[in-house]
Write a protein that holds these residues in place. Sequence first.
Motif, PDB file in Angstrom:
ATOM      1  N   LEU A 173      28.154  45.095  33.982  1.00 24.33           N
ATOM      2  CA  LEU A 173      27.383  43.890  33.680  1.00 24.33           C
ATOM      3  C   LEU A 173      26.285  44.186  32.655  1.00 24.33           C
ATOM      4  CD1 LEU A 173      26.572  40.980  34.086  1.00 24.33           C
ATOM      5  CD2 LEU A 173      25.320  41.668  36.144  1.00 24.33           C
ATOM      6  N   THR A 174      25.546  45.280  32.869  1.00 24.25           N
ATOM      7  CA  THR A 174      24.452  45.653  31.961  1.00 24.25           C
ATOM      8  C   THR A 174      24.975  45.884  30.546  1.00 24.25           C
ATOM      9  OG1 THR A 174      23.217  46.677  33.764  1.00 24.25           O
ATOM     10  CG2 THR A 174      22.607  47.322  31.532  1.00 24.25           C
ATOM     11  N   GLU A 175      26.056  46.647  30.439  1.00 18.93           N
ATOM     12  CA  GLU A 175      26.604  46.989  29.123  1.00 18.93           C
ATOM     13  C   GLU A 175      27.321  45.807  28.473  1.00 18.93           C
ATOM     14  OE1 GLU A 175      26.122  49.939  27.479  1.00 18.93           O
ATOM     15  OE2 GLU A 175      24.730  50.292  29.130  1.00 18.93           O
ATOM     16  N   LEU A 176      27.954  44.972  29.298  1.00 17.66           N
ATOM     17  CA  LEU A 176      28.718  43.842  28.766  1.00 17.66           C
ATOM     18  C   LEU A 176      27.811  42.874  28.003  1.00 17.66           C
ATOM     19  CD1 LEU A 176      31.583  42.656  28.696  1.00 17.66           C
ATOM     20  CD2 LEU A 176      31.044  41.415  30.796  1.00 17.66           C
ATOM     21  N   LYS A 177      26.605  42.679  28.508  1.00 21.00           N
ATOM     22  CA  LYS A 177      25.677  41.753  27.864  1.00 21.00           C
ATOM     23  C   LYS A 177      25.254  42.222  26.467  1.00 21.00           C
ATOM     24  CE  LYS A 177      23.808  39.598  32.027  1.00 21.00           C
ATOM     25  NZ  LYS A 177      22.613  39.398  32.875  1.00 21.00           N
ATOM     26  N   LYS A 178      25.450  43.518  26.188  1.00 23.05           N
ATOM     27  CA  LYS A 178      25.101  44.061  24.865  1.00 23.05           C
ATOM     28  C   LYS A 178      26.325  44.182  23.960  1.00 23.05           C
ATOM     29  CE  LYS A 178      21.996  47.121  27.439  1.00 23.05           C
ATOM     30  NZ  LYS A 178      21.802  48.536  27.830  1.00 23.05           N
ATOM     31  N   SER A 179      27.504  43.902  24.505  1.00 22.12           N
ATOM     32  CA  SER A 179      28.757  44.199  23.815  1.00 22.12           C
ATOM     33  C   SER A 179      28.928  43.469  22.492  1.00 22.12           C
ATOM     34  CB  SER A 179      29.951  43.898  24.726  1.00 22.12           C
ATOM     35  OG  SER A 179      29.973  42.517  25.077  1.00 22.12           O
ATOM     36  N   VAL A 185      40.809  43.563  33.327  1.00 20.66           N
ATOM     37  CA  VAL A 185      40.892  43.262  34.769  1.00 20.66           C
ATOM     38  C   VAL A 185      39.538  43.483  35.425  1.00 20.66           C
ATOM     39  CG1 VAL A 185      41.980  43.950  36.943  1.00 20.66           C
ATOM     40  CG2 VAL A 185      43.337  43.857  34.853  1.00 20.66           C
ATOM     41  N   GLU A 186      38.740  44.409  34.873  1.00 19.05           N
ATOM     42  CA  GLU A 186      37.398  44.666  35.404  1.00 19.05           C
ATOM     43  C   GLU A 186      36.347  43.751  34.796  1.00 19.05           C
ATOM     44  OE1 GLU A 186      35.895  48.783  36.846  1.00 19.05           O
ATOM     45  OE2 GLU A 186      36.994  49.163  34.993  1.00 19.05           O
ATOM     46  N   PHE A 187      36.330  43.663  33.452  1.00 24.21           N
ATOM     47  CA  PHE A 187      35.185  42.991  32.837  1.00 24.21           C
ATOM     48  C   PHE A 187      35.297  41.469  32.748  1.00 24.21           C
ATOM     49  CE2 PHE A 187      37.484  43.928  28.785  1.00 24.21           C
ATOM     50  CZ  PHE A 187      37.366  42.705  28.122  1.00 24.21           C
ATOM     51  N   ILE A 188      36.512  40.931  32.705  1.00 25.83           N
ATOM     52  CA  ILE A 188      36.641  39.469  32.616  1.00 25.83           C
ATOM     53  C   ILE A 188      36.106  38.770  33.882  1.00 25.83           C
ATOM     54  CG2 ILE A 188      38.270  37.539  32.487  1.00 25.83           C
ATOM     55  CD1 ILE A 188      37.860  38.824  29.803  1.00 25.83           C
ATOM     56  N   PRO A 189      36.475  39.231  35.109  1.00 25.95           N
ATOM     57  CA  PRO A 189      35.911  38.577  36.310  1.00 25.95           C
ATOM     58  C   PRO A 189      34.381  38.646  36.368  1.00 25.95           C
ATOM     59  CG  PRO A 189      37.800  39.932  36.909  1.00 25.95           C
ATOM     60  CD  PRO A 189      37.481  40.253  35.477  1.00 25.95           C
ATOM     61  N   ILE A 190      33.809  39.768  35.887  1.00 23.43           N
ATOM     62  CA  ILE A 190      32.351  39.905  35.893  1.00 23.43           C
ATOM     63  C   ILE A 190      31.731  38.945  34.884  1.00 23.43           C
ATOM     64  CG2 ILE A 190      30.440  41.490  35.368  1.00 23.43           C
ATOM     65  CD1 ILE A 190      32.214  43.750  36.507  1.00 23.43           C
ATOM     66  N   ALA A 191      32.367  38.799  33.728  1.00 19.95           N
ATOM     67  CA  ALA A 191      31.901  37.841  32.719  1.00 19.95           C
ATOM     68  C   ALA A 191      31.979  36.418  33.268  1.00 19.95           C
ATOM     69  CB  ALA A 191      32.737  37.976  31.445  1.00 19.95           C
ATOM     70  N   GLU A 192      33.050  36.134  34.019  1.00 20.01           N
ATOM     71  CA  GLU A 192      33.210  34.807  34.651  1.00 20.01           C
ATOM     72  C   GLU A 192      32.086  34.566  35.654  1.00 20.01           C
ATOM     73  OE1 GLU A 192      35.467  32.424  34.334  1.00 20.01           O
ATOM     74  OE2 GLU A 192      37.317  33.260  33.545  1.00 20.01           O
TER      75      GLU A 192
END
Length: 425
Positions: free
Chosen positions: A175-181, A222-229
């Motif tokens: 989650l932390t890293e995704l927001k900077k992606s 499979v990991e990051f899409i549900p967290i983004a949702e």
Amino acid sequence: MLVKNTDAYFDYLTGLYNRLYLFENFSENINEFIVVFLDIDDFKYINDTYGYEIGDEFLKKFVRRLSKIVGNRGKVFSYNADKFLVLFPKENFKDIYEKVELLFQKLKEIIIVGDIEIACSISIGIYITEKDDKIDDAIKKAEIAMQEAKQKVKGQYVFYKHQIEKEKMRKANILTELKKSILRNELYILYQPILSVKGNKIQEVEALLRWNNEKLGEVSPVEFIPIAEETGFIREMGFWVIEEVCRQIKEWEKKNLDLKVAINISPNQFKDKMFFENYKYIVKNNNVKFSKIKFEITETQIFKTEEKTVENLLEIMKLGTKISLDDFGAGYSSMKNMILIPCSEIKIDKIFIDYITKDTKIQNLIASIIHTAHRLGYDVIAEGVEYKEQYDKLLEYDCEKIQGYFISRPIGEKDIIKFIKRRSS
């Protein structure tokens, strides 16, 4: 263990010892206990439905019941509003499963407040402390187990395992890293070619989002899409994908490559009232034809959307953007959905393709789906085609579009050009 006391060590509503008392009196010997963390599911709903006065009475009755069940076998504490802790001595370790099961079953019984019957559901996390545990870590682990119980299906109990905390940390890091992606240009798109059987040509591709992070490496969708949702970041990510696809379409056009691109649209994007307006703005701003883009939408998410969304879909189709019903057959009442849901195309789920050469019932079903879709004026794509035998069967049933490893794996934007040139030669 109800105590009427206004002292700082007691919860004013329930009379239970509170968190302050717990930390001051059990920090040194917490490793002598099994920590049980209880949370009343959807307590906010009780307050919102019946009012705070009923909610308070409900809590008092819940605590009386909890204290009675625990008795002198453990210690009960108020932790935070609708959350409670029970400490059971470790000497009764063998009986812990029996105790938790008793708590779980008895606390689920209906609580009557005045003339109102309120069904009670609880989620429980259990942590068996270790030698060097600190009290805050022990409670945190019991709470992590409780959250895991809630996440699975509310009204469960779960024993803490180190793997649970490891997964929680992994999720937090993602989650932390995704927001900077997006700012770091870590997101990228692979494109999987879709073969049009008529003419044996690649006329469209599916855009598949990927993420390579400097700390986490390649992270699976499979990991990051549900967290983004879950966090709502899918909205920003979704617009990035549309923008990037439009840019790529223009790049391919410069090289005389005419390709349509399918984009997966998530349920949360549908909930965004500005999604369809923003989509139209991005496409027009990039000077891309709406007919160059296709939305892939699953059956199940359509039924969770509002009537306004269906109207927007119809408007999008009028502009020229096709709607593909993805994972067809995996949802409920699939044949019915072909009539009710506005779409241009159906995409047969891979689960059927896997058995197309092995099961005559599946063969008959696929043949029927393709025939019905054609009668309704829809195109049909078969996804997940991996073997020639599957491909041959689909040709036999007049399936006009094929996607899967048998045609090509997802590849980069430059490799698409090379792939198409190789096929044409």
